[in-house]
Each structure stands twice: as structure tokens, then as C-alpha cells.
Design an enzyme around this catalytic site. Structure first.
Site, PDB file in Angstrom:
ATOM      1  N   GLU A 262     -12.382  15.453 -18.078  1.00  0.00           N
ATOM      2  CA  GLU A 262     -11.407  16.412 -17.936  1.00  0.00           C
ATOM      3  C   GLU A 262     -10.774  16.959 -19.204  1.00  0.00           C
ATOM      4  O   GLU A 262      -9.666  16.930 -19.696  1.00  0.00           O
ATOM      5  CB  GLU A 262     -10.003  16.271 -16.898  1.00  0.00           C
ATOM      6  CG  GLU A 262      -9.242  17.170 -16.670  1.00  0.00           C
ATOM      7  CD  GLU A 262      -9.670  18.476 -15.897  1.00  0.00           C
ATOM      8  OE1 GLU A 262     -11.031  17.967 -15.375  1.00  0.00           O
ATOM      9  OE2 GLU A 262      -9.473  19.406 -15.744  1.00  0.00           O
TER      10      GLU A 262
ATOM     11  N   GLN B  90      -0.808   4.914 -23.625  1.00  0.00           N
ATOM     12  CA  GLN B  90      -2.226   4.444 -23.971  1.00  0.00           C
ATOM     13  C   GLN B  90      -2.327   3.492 -25.240  1.00  0.00           C
ATOM     14  O   GLN B  90      -2.074   3.963 -26.435  1.00  0.00           O
ATOM     15  CB  GLN B  90      -2.978   5.696 -24.416  1.00  0.00           C
ATOM     16  CG  GLN B  90      -4.495   5.558 -24.790  1.00  0.00           C
ATOM     17  CD  GLN B  90      -5.147   6.729 -25.219  1.00  0.00           C
ATOM     18  OE1 GLN B  90      -4.357   7.676 -25.718  1.00  0.00           O
ATOM     19  NE2 GLN B  90      -6.469   6.880 -25.311  1.00  0.00           N
TER      20      GLN B  90
HETATM   21  C1  LIG Z   1       1.267  12.034 -32.840  1.00  0.00           C
HETATM   22  C2  LIG Z   1       0.167  11.038 -32.640  1.00  0.00           C
HETATM   23  C3  LIG Z   1       0.069  10.488 -31.399  1.00  0.00           C
HETATM   24  C4  LIG Z   1      -0.941   9.578 -31.004  1.00  0.00           C
HETATM   25  N1  LIG Z   1      -0.872   8.864 -29.692  1.00  0.00           N
HETATM   26  C5  LIG Z   1      -1.881   7.746 -29.432  1.00  0.00           C
HETATM   27  C6  LIG Z   1      -1.725   7.282 -28.249  1.00  0.00           C
HETATM   28  O1  LIG Z   1      -0.785   7.428 -27.506  1.00  0.00           O
HETATM   29  N2  LIG Z   1      -2.646   5.919 -27.985  1.00  0.00           N
HETATM   30  C7  LIG Z   1      -3.494   5.854 -28.943  1.00  0.00           C
HETATM   31  O2  LIG Z   1      -4.169   4.926 -28.681  1.00  0.00           O
HETATM   32  N3  LIG Z   1      -3.393   6.470 -30.259  1.00  0.00           N
HETATM   33  C8  LIG Z   1      -2.715   7.434 -30.449  1.00  0.00           C
HETATM   34  N4  LIG Z   1      -3.137   8.220 -31.558  1.00  0.00           N
HETATM   35  C9  LIG Z   1      -3.832   7.766 -32.617  1.00  0.00           C
HETATM   36  C10 LIG Z   1      -4.958   8.527 -32.956  1.00  0.00           C
HETATM   37  O3  LIG Z   1      -5.958   8.699 -32.102  1.00  0.00           O
HETATM   38  C11 LIG Z   1      -5.401   8.356 -34.329  1.00  0.00           C
HETATM   39  O4  LIG Z   1      -4.619   8.552 -35.271  1.00  0.00           O
HETATM   40  C12 LIG Z   1      -6.794   8.969 -34.678  1.00  0.00           C
HETATM   41  O5  LIG Z   1      -7.694   8.212 -33.997  1.00  0.00           O
HETATM   42  C13 LIG Z   1      -7.200   8.741 -36.089  1.00  0.00           C
HETATM   43  O6  LIG Z   1      -7.230   7.587 -36.612  1.00  0.00           O
HETATM   44  P1  LIG Z   1      -6.269   7.269 -38.155  1.00  0.00           P
HETATM   45  O7  LIG Z   1      -4.973   7.897 -37.721  1.00  0.00           O
HETATM   46  O8  LIG Z   1      -6.525   5.820 -38.086  1.00  0.00           O
HETATM   47  O9  LIG Z   1      -6.970   7.989 -39.087  1.00  0.00           O
HETATM   48  P2  LIG Z   1      -8.415   7.670 -40.002  1.00  0.00           P
HETATM   49  O10 LIG Z   1      -9.416   7.183 -39.082  1.00  0.00           O
HETATM   50  O11 LIG Z   1      -8.108   6.709 -41.018  1.00  0.00           O
HETATM   51  O12 LIG Z   1      -8.962   8.978 -40.481  1.00  0.00           O
HETATM   52  C14 LIG Z   1      -8.270   9.616 -41.962  1.00  0.00           C
HETATM   53  C15 LIG Z   1      -8.953  10.895 -42.042  1.00  0.00           C
HETATM   54  O13 LIG Z   1     -10.415  10.513 -42.351  1.00  0.00           O
HETATM   55  C16 LIG Z   1     -11.129  11.734 -41.287  1.00  0.00           C
HETATM   56  N5  LIG Z   1     -12.577  10.747 -40.732  1.00  0.00           N
HETATM   57  C17 LIG Z   1     -12.625   9.643 -40.220  1.00  0.00           C
HETATM   58  N6  LIG Z   1     -13.792   9.275 -40.019  1.00  0.00           N
HETATM   59  C18 LIG Z   1     -14.628  10.280 -40.758  1.00  0.00           C
HETATM   60  C19 LIG Z   1     -15.777  10.618 -40.925  1.00  0.00           C
HETATM   61  N7  LIG Z   1     -16.671   9.789 -40.068  1.00  0.00           N
HETATM   62  N8  LIG Z   1     -16.256  11.459 -41.380  1.00  0.00           N
HETATM   63  C20 LIG Z   1     -15.262  12.392 -41.900  1.00  0.00           C
HETATM   64  N9  LIG Z   1     -13.889  12.342 -41.766  1.00  0.00           N
HETATM   65  C21 LIG Z   1     -13.648  11.037 -41.283  1.00  0.00           C
HETATM   66  C22 LIG Z   1     -10.234  11.868 -40.123  1.00  0.00           C
HETATM   67  O14 LIG Z   1     -10.707  12.641 -39.292  1.00  0.00           O
HETATM   68  C23 LIG Z   1      -8.936  11.783 -40.910  1.00  0.00           C
HETATM   69  O15 LIG Z   1      -8.794  13.034 -41.248  1.00  0.00           O
HETATM   70  C24 LIG Z   1      -2.006   9.285 -32.003  1.00  0.00           C
HETATM   71  C25 LIG Z   1      -1.742   9.788 -33.227  1.00  0.00           C
HETATM   72  C26 LIG Z   1      -0.861  10.468 -33.723  1.00  0.00           C
HETATM   73  C27 LIG Z   1      -0.850  11.247 -35.078  1.00  0.00           C
END
Ligand SMILES: Cc1cc2nc3c(=O)[nH]c(=O)nc-3n(C[C@H](O)[C@H](O)[C@H](O)COP(=O)(O)OP(=O)(O)OC[C@H]3O[C@@H](n4cnc5c(N)ncnc54)[C@H](O)[C@@H]3O)c2cc1C
Lengths: 400, 379
Positions: free
Chosen positions: A244, A126
Site C-alpha cells: 500500500e 515499528q
Molecule cells: C523522523 C524519523 C522517523 C523514523 N521513524 C522510524 C520508525 O518508526 N521505525 C523505524 O524502524 N525507523 C524509523 N526511521 C529510520 C529511517 O528509516 C532511517 O533513518 C533510514 O532508514 C536511513 O537510515 P540512517 O538514518 O541510518 O541513514 P544512513 O543509512 O546512514 O544514510 C545516510 C545517508 O546515506 C545515504 N545512503 C545510504 N545508502 C546509500 C547508497 N547505497 N547509495 C547512496 N546513498 C546511500 C542515505 O540515503 C542517507 O542520505 C525514522 C527516521 C526518521 C528521521
């Protein structure tokens, strides 16, 4: 109101259990247990066995090779898989890209991709998240510029789990940079062997390689590999993420961990007797059991409501399942890590373990316990972080 | 009542903070871990030059003096940098045996430790012991004028680089009794001793130590036979104080990293830090860190309390608060960092591994709650 499973559902549960027992290869079973990190070939082998049985794509319509199960049967199936534990049918294929292709794809795409998505001949990863687009996914910047019959794609994806095992990637790309951010996105399928695709590992804190960065440098993707309409990719992504979600609480996984914690506690001495006899430990286990029961009933309630409403729209209440499900996965992983105690402090990463007093199975569980707890911290981050789920509940349900 | 640092303590704090800031970048830390003993001898010499290896030992013994508060000050700086040198294990914990036991050759040992020429390790924990300090099944049988020791010890900090191992073994009593535990000084490479190093989950170097028919002279006995427990308990108490200090330093580092991250990470058209949910979470992390700091100060003050029960209760009080704070601060530091928080590469991932290990070192929260309860029931 009837909370019990029907006799037929109970028979079905037995059938699933027996199939796993009789068919899960010993080599995979040996890894099962807590520290089980299946490698790509394990996932493929087991997925193919399930597919041969007709069980790989449990919620797909029968015309595409689904088994025609009820929602409750699907729930039972997933619970048995997770609790066994055995590898799950690959979610990227079965829960994510498959339904997008059969719902929005062209007849040619359905014919070309669906059987291979279902059988895992095409392993999909993904490609959604980017360095600048995490929780704010719509901020993604990877660009796709049309040149003749191709898109030329440039950009970077991150957290692309299993990209190192994958044959294909379903990917969100920006096809209209001038449109509003949700409106210029398209959904494309990229062959990982295309020139210009580079996969770089990201090692997670359990010391393992689960996820990656994927760099896209002038990658040419035929326009026929775009699913659905150009610039409508966001709708498909939303559909995909809402699809799902009843299995998302992964109750079976936590149940399996709870069993493991209780088993290890029998081997562990505390101040005055076995940990398994310690009233505080026992209560924590019971509390977890209660939480899991509540999650199970909530999941079934949401399934039932969706079935009756039958509008195919994601139910915002399924955020409860992601939120509490991820938390209980973490709590159960943590419980095992706490039971492992000081023995869990050794990080052997597959090499010889320094402990001598434990049987092989228990040893694996003990040594895997803390790395497993480490990785479990990701459960409240991926797939819509907990904070994001709370935003959904407060906006979509509570009307803030 | 006075919570201010003395001018000597402020100077100590400044010099250690500076040392860590200069030497302990994340990248340097990885290099130190990759060196042969799993840490840097060069750093060790720097610590010696600053007097950190003789800290907490009476000047009469050849040490540099200093109270447990001084130890805590050093620990806090070391915690922030996640120092991999076995200062806590060697100087505070194994050194605690030197501090609290009276035996021949003590001055010489303190002098060698303080100048950095001798590494000490405490080989005490056993596989079946969980966190209970008095559970020792290794045996020391009288043989002629000396002893023969058999047993197996685990999670020995710096076990493979130690020049002297302090090994606990039973000369009497049942497996869980406080009476009957003896401590022996075993030199490196002594016949019958096998040392197997391994890495701990937070990147430190531990070892399992197996003793098979190890013959020791009577002079190897540290303190009186069968009376090792009070020495051990005080040494572990000192180590808990140092651990509390390290924990506070670590939590400060996590909080600082996360707050900076939230102020600079942009999502939804602005910094994440503008969301109040995340501000409140950060505020709670601050509260937990300060509560931990208070208990670290309390532990340092109580380390020299002569009443055994009061002192042991205080150490457990501190370890419980520290454990709870580490748990909260560690988990939310990861959570608020998002995906990068669970990577090997980002500092928060390393912080979290360290905080998880610290929650367990010298007994986890549940253990210390039970211990306090037990002490209270005993009256
Ligand atoms: C092990 C792992 C596997 C993954 N696998 C995939 C994959 O296969 N494909 C893919 O596309 N993505 C994948 N992801 C990505 C995952 O979906 C993102 O890490 C996630 O969307 C969070 O984005 P970020 O890491 O940039 O954190 P950020 O968005 O920078 O968030 C940092 C913190 O701020 C909080 N936050 C953000 N917005 C708000 C808000 N509006 N209000 C309050 N708090 C907020 C978040 O909850 C988090 O605690 C994976 C991530 C991990 C860790």
C-alpha cells in the site's frame, strides 16, 4: 484511457468530506493547519471515530473489518484526510503490521490482534532501524535467543517513532546469527510493558518529541508472538514496506500546504504590493500545483496497473511516489516557511507568540511554518531514503 | 589584485579560530545559550580583550581600526562555531549606526562598545515590513524640542540585553519611503519601552520592542531628522558582509562534518563515502561553499563603495549567492547525515537551523533578486 473520476467516486468524495467536517472534534481541528502536531490522544480519538464508521482500515479485506473500497476510493479517502487536514489512521497499525498479521499470522494471532490493531486499542510502533542498521536494514543485530517458550531479546532500536505512545512494537530481531544476513531475521510482536523495555526520547529539530530509542534488555517475548516462520522475517518486512504505497506521495498534505501558503501570501507585503500578487511567487505555486497533479496521475496509474496485475507484489515504480512525494512535501513546507518570512524566525514552542497583527489561525501557521519545514527534511530520509529509492529505480527498473 | 591575507589578518584569523576551537564546543554553546542574556558575558569580555568589539571603527573614534575584510575574517570563525553572542547584531549592525552616522557622543559610545561595557541593538524591523528596509510605520512626532515615539519593533538581536537601542521611526514620508526615517538612541529601561525577549529558530536571543508614548529629547536623534535611511542601509550592508562571512564558516563546518561522517559511517559492508552519488553531492557542496566565499570577499570589498546603487546591488548579489549556497549545503548536509541529521542533539541539526535563519536574515533570496531588479529598473 479515462482520467476522470466516476460520478459514484465524486459522490464518495463528498461523503468523506462531509464526515470529516461533521465529526472531526473541534479540539483537533483547532490544531489542524500547518503547525499541527497531533498528540497521541488526538490520533487515538480520531482513529476510533473512523473505526466506528468502519473506515479506519481502508484497504483491509472486509473479513477483517475493511470497508471494501476500490483502490481509487482509498486514494480519495486519504487525500481528503490529508487535505482537511485530519490525523491519518495510524500507518504503523493499518498499513504495516495489520497486513502482515492477516497475511502471515496464525489464526490465533489474527483473532487476538487484528481487531485491536484496527481499532488502535493496541497502538503499534515499528522497531526496525538500529544504530548500525539504517539504509542497510538487514545489518540489524538485536538478538533473540530461544529459551523454552520464550525468546530472550537483547539489543537497541532507534528512530522508533511514537514508541512513547505505543502499547506494542513490531520488531525485527536476529534469530540465527550464523545465517546470511537476510536469512536469520524474525518478526516479533513485543508488548511495550514487558520488563526490560526502555524508551528514551529523541528530540527532532522542530523541538518536538516524535521519535525514540528503544533499549531491549533481556526482554522475554513468548514465541507465540512471532509472526510467520522463524528466520523468514525479512520477507515479511519487505512485504510490509512494499504494501500500500500508493498513498505515500501524500499529495493531499502538500495541497493543504499550498493553500496555506497562498492564504498567508495575501497577508504579506513585498516590494511592490502583496506577495500573493507577485508573479514569481505565483509561478512557484503553479509549478507546485503541476507537480502535484503529475504525482496524482502517476499514483492513479500505479494503482490501476497493480489492480490489473493483481499479483500482490510491490511495484518498483512506486519508488517514484516516495521520491517525488517526499520532495513535494518538503517543497510545500518550504514554501509556507518562505511566506512566513521574518515572522517565521521566532521559535516559541507553544509559548506566547510575540506577533500581534495576525489572527489566531494565521499566527499558528506562521509560527509552525519553519519548525514544520525542519521536520519535513526527514521525509526524504525515513521510509527508504531518496538515494535508496533511486537505487531501486536504477536497479529494478533500468537494469543497471 | 591580491587575495592573500596580510600578516595582521592572518594573525587575526589564527587568534579567532583558536578562541572558537577552545571555547565553542557544542556542549559549551548550549551552556552559553542557557545563561541569563541567552549568551555569555564572559565570552563577550574575551572578544573585547582580543579587540573584536572595536573592529571596524576608526582609531580616531576610539576603535581598533580594520576593514570589512577583517570583519569578514572574524565572522567566518564565528559562523563555524555558531557563536550566540550578539557580535553581528551589536557590533556590526547596531555598531554600523555609530560607524555611519555623525552625532554628539559618538566617541564615547564607540569606546564603551569596544571595551565591552555597552551592548547596542538595532530596533528596526516591524511585523508588516517583511524584508523591505524602508518600510517603517513607527512614528516620532515632534513635541516641544523633543519627540514622542510610538511603534513596535521585532526580531531585535540582543534587544533585552542592550544598554542602548537604536530605534527607527518616521518623522515624515509615507510608510515605504526612504525619506523621512529617523534614528533615535534610547537607553535601557526608558519609560514607555517594553522589551519582550524570545528565542529565534536558531537559538539566538531576539526581542520585540514596544514603544508607547516614549518621550525623547532632541539629543536622542542620531544624525539628521528624516535622513536615517542611508545610515541604516550602510549598517545593514556591513551586517550582510558579516553574515556572508558567518555563512562561509558555517558551510565549511557542515561540509567537514558530513565528509567525515560519510567516511566513517558503515552501511552495506563499508563506508557510505564509497558511493559515488554521495561523493558527487559532497563535491557540489564544496563548489557552492567556494562560490559563496567569493561573494563574501566581493561584498567585503564593495561595502565601502561610495556609489549607493553599486554598493546596494553588490550587497544584494552577495546575499543571493549566500542564500542559494546555504540552502543547498544545509539541506544536503542533513540529507547525507540520515536520521541523526534531523535531531536536536547532532551538530548538523543545529547547523541547519542556523543556515535556515541566515537565509532569511537581512532579506531572503527572492527579496534580494527583486531588489536588484528594482535598482536596475530605476537605473
Ligand atoms: C523522523 C524519523 C522517523 C523514523 N521513524 C522510524 C520508525 O518508526 N521505525 C523505524 O524502524 N525507523 C524509523 N526511521 C529510520 C529511517 O528509516 C532511517 O533513518 C533510514 O532508514 C536511513 O537510515 P540512517 O538514518 O541510518 O541513514 P544512513 O543509512 O546512514 O544514510 C545516510 C545517508 O546515506 C545515504 N545512503 C545510504 N545508502 C546509500 C547508497 N547505497 N547509495 C547512496 N546513498 C546511500 C542515505 O540515503 C542517507 O542520505 C525514522 C527516521 C526518521 C528521521
Amino acid at each position: 484511457m479515462d482520467l476522470s473520476y466516476t460520478p459514484a467516486e465524486l459522490v464518495f468524495r463528498e461523503e468523506v468530506r462531509a464526515f470529516i467536517r461533521d465529526n472531526l472534534p473541534e479540539s483537533i481541528r483547532a490544531k489542524a493547519g500547518l503547525s499541527a502536531y497531533y498528540d497521541g490522544s488526538d490520533v487515538r480519538t480520531w482513529h476510533k471515530l473512523l473505526d466506528a464508521k468502519g473506515w479506519a482500515a481502508s484497504h483491509w479485506p472486509m473479513e477483517y473489518g475493511g470497508p471494501g473500497w476500490s483502490a481509487v476510493q482509498r486514494y480519495i479517502f486519504m487525500e481528503e484526510i490529508l487535505q482537511a487536514p485530519a490525523p491519518e489512521p495510524l500507518s504503523f497499525n493499518i498499513n504495516m503490521v495489520g497486513p502482515v498479521v492477516y497475511t502471515f499470522g496464525s489464526p490465533e494471532q489474527k483473532e487476538r490482534f487484528l481487531p485491536k490493531i484496527r481499532s488502535l486499542d493496541y497502538w503499534f510502533c515499528q522497531g526496525f532501524s538500529e544504530p548500525g542498521a539504517g539504509s542497510d536494514l538487514a545489518a540489524l543485530r538485536t538478538s533473540a535467543v530461544r529459551e523454552g517458550d520464550d525468546y530472550v531479546i537483547n539489543g537497541q532500536k532507534i528512530w522508533t517513532s511514537t514508541a512513547h505512545d505505543a502499547d506494542w512494537m513490531f520488531c525485527l530481531v536476529r534469530t540465527d546469527p550464523s545465517a546470511k544476513k537476510q536469512e536469520g531475521i524474525s518478526f516479533v510482536l513485543i508488548d511495550m510493558k514487558t520488563p526490560g523495555v526502555t524508551v528514551r526520547p529523541i528530540i527532532t529539530i522542530d523541538g518536538e518529541h516524535h521519535t525514540n530509542e528503544v533499549f531491549l534488555d533481556n526482554v522475554r517475548v513468548p514465541v507465540v508472538n512471532r509472526v510467520g516462520e522463524e528466520n523468514k522475517g525479512w520477507d515479511y518486512a519487505k512485504f510490509l514496506l512494499g504494501n500500500e504505497r500508493t498513498g505515500i506521495a501524500r499529495v493531499g498534505l502538500s495541497k493543504g500546504r499550498l493553500q496555506r501558503a497562498r492564504r498567508l501570501a495575501e497577508l504579506s507585503e513585498v516590494l511592490d504590493g502583496k506577495l500573493s500578487e507577485d508573479p514569481f511567487f505565483r509561478r512557484r505555486c503553479i509549478e507546485l500545483e503541476i507537480e502535484l497533479k503529475a504525482l496524482e496521475v502517476t499514483a492513479l496509474r500505479i494503482i490501476d496497473r497493480q489492480r490489473k496485475r493483481n499479483d500482490g507484489k510491490p511495484d518498483p515504480a512506486s519508488s517514484i511516489l516516495k521520491l517525488r512525494g517526499a520532495e513535494t512535501q518538503q517543497f510545500s513546507a518550504e514554501l509556507v516557511a518562505e511566506v512566513a518570512g521574518p515572522l517565521g524566525l521566532a521559535f516559541t514552542h507553544g509559548s506566547k507568540a510575540p506577533w500581534q497583527d495576525l489572527a489566531e489561525d494565521d499566527l499558528t501557521a506562521v509560527l509552525g511554518a519553519v519548525p514544520n519545514y525542519f521536520l519535513s527534511r526527514a521525509a526524504t530520509i525515513y521510509g527508504g531514503a531518496s538515494e535508496v529509492q533511486k537505487n531501486i529505480i536504477s536497479k529494478a527498473i533500468l537494469g543497471f | 589584485m591580491d587575495f592573500e591575507l596580510s600578516s595582521e589578518q592572518s594573525m587575526l584569523k589564527d587568534s579567532v579560530d583558536r578562541l572558537i576551537a577552545q571555547r565553542y564546543t557544542q556542549e559549551a554553546r548550549e551552556r552559553f545559550k542557557a545563561e541569563a542574556p541567552g549568551w555569555s558575558r564572559d565570552n563577550w569580555q574575551q572578544f573585547a580583550d582580543l579587540g573584536l568589539l572595536g573592529l571596524g571603527f576608526d582609531e580616531a573614534l576610539g576603535g581598533f581600526g580594520g576593514s570589512m575584510t577583517d570583519t569578514m575574517i572574524v565572522a567566518e570563525a564565528f559562523g563555524g562555531g555558531m557563536v550566540v553572542e550578539p557580535w553581528l547584531g551589536s557590533v556590526v549592525l547596531a555598531g554600523g549606526i555609530l560607524r555611519h552616522a555623525d552625532f554628539g557622543g559618538r566617541e564615547e559610545a564607540v569606546a564603551a562598545l569596544a571595551e565591552g561595557s555597552r551592548i547596542l541593538a538595532l530596533a528596526h524591523e516591524e511585523e508588516g515590513a517583511r524584508y523591505l528596509l524602508s518600510r517603517v510605520s513607527a512614528k516620532a512626532d515632534k513635541a516641544g524640542s523633543g519627540y514622542v515615539v510610538n511603534g513596535r519593533k521585532i526580531n531585535v538581536i540582543a534587544g533585552d540585553s542592550a544598554d542602548t537601542l537604536f530605534v527607527t521611526a518616521r518623522t515624515g514620508g509615507g510608510v515605504q519611503d526612504e525619506d523621512g526615517i529617523s534614528i533615535f538612541a534610547v537607553p535601557k529601561g526608558h519609560p514607555g519601552v517594553t522589551v519582550e525577549p524570545y528565542r529565534s529558530i536558531d537559538g539566538a536571543r531576539y526581542a520585540a520592542v514596544t514603544l508607547k508614548g516614549v518621550e525623547l529629547p532632541a539629543a536622542a536623534l542620531v544624525g539628521a531628522a528624516g535622513e536615517g535611511f542611508p545610515i541604516l542601509e550602510k549598517a545593514v550592508g556591513d551586517a550582510i558582509v558579516a553574515l556572508c562571512g558567518e555563512a562561509v564558516g558555517l558551510m565549511e563546518a557542515m561540509l567537514k562534518t558530513v565528509v567525515e561522517y560519510l567516511k566513517t559511517r558503515n552501511q552495506f559492508g563499508g563506508p557510505l563515502g564509497r558511493f559515488q552519488a554521495l561523493q558527487h553531492r559532497s563535491a557540489e557542496m564544496y563548489v557552492m561553499t567556494e562560490q559563496a566565499r567569493s561573494m563574501a570577499i566581493y561584498a567585503a570589498a564593495m561595502a565601502s563603495e561610495p556609489d549607493d546603487r553599486e554598493r546596494r546591488r553588490a550587497m544584494s548579489f552577495a546575499k543571493v549567492q549566500i542564500g542559494k549556497s546555504l540552502h543547498f549545503v544545509g539541506q544536503y548536509a542533513v540529507q547525507m547525515s540520515g536520521g541523526i541529521g534531523v535531531t536536536e542533539e547532532y551538530i548538523i541539526g543545529q547547523h541547519f537551523k542556523r543556515s535556515t535563519a541566515m537565509e532569511r536574515q537581512f532579506g531572503d533570496t527572492d527579496h534580494h533578486l527583486s531588489l536588484i531588479d528594482l535598482l536596475d529598473r530605476r537605473g
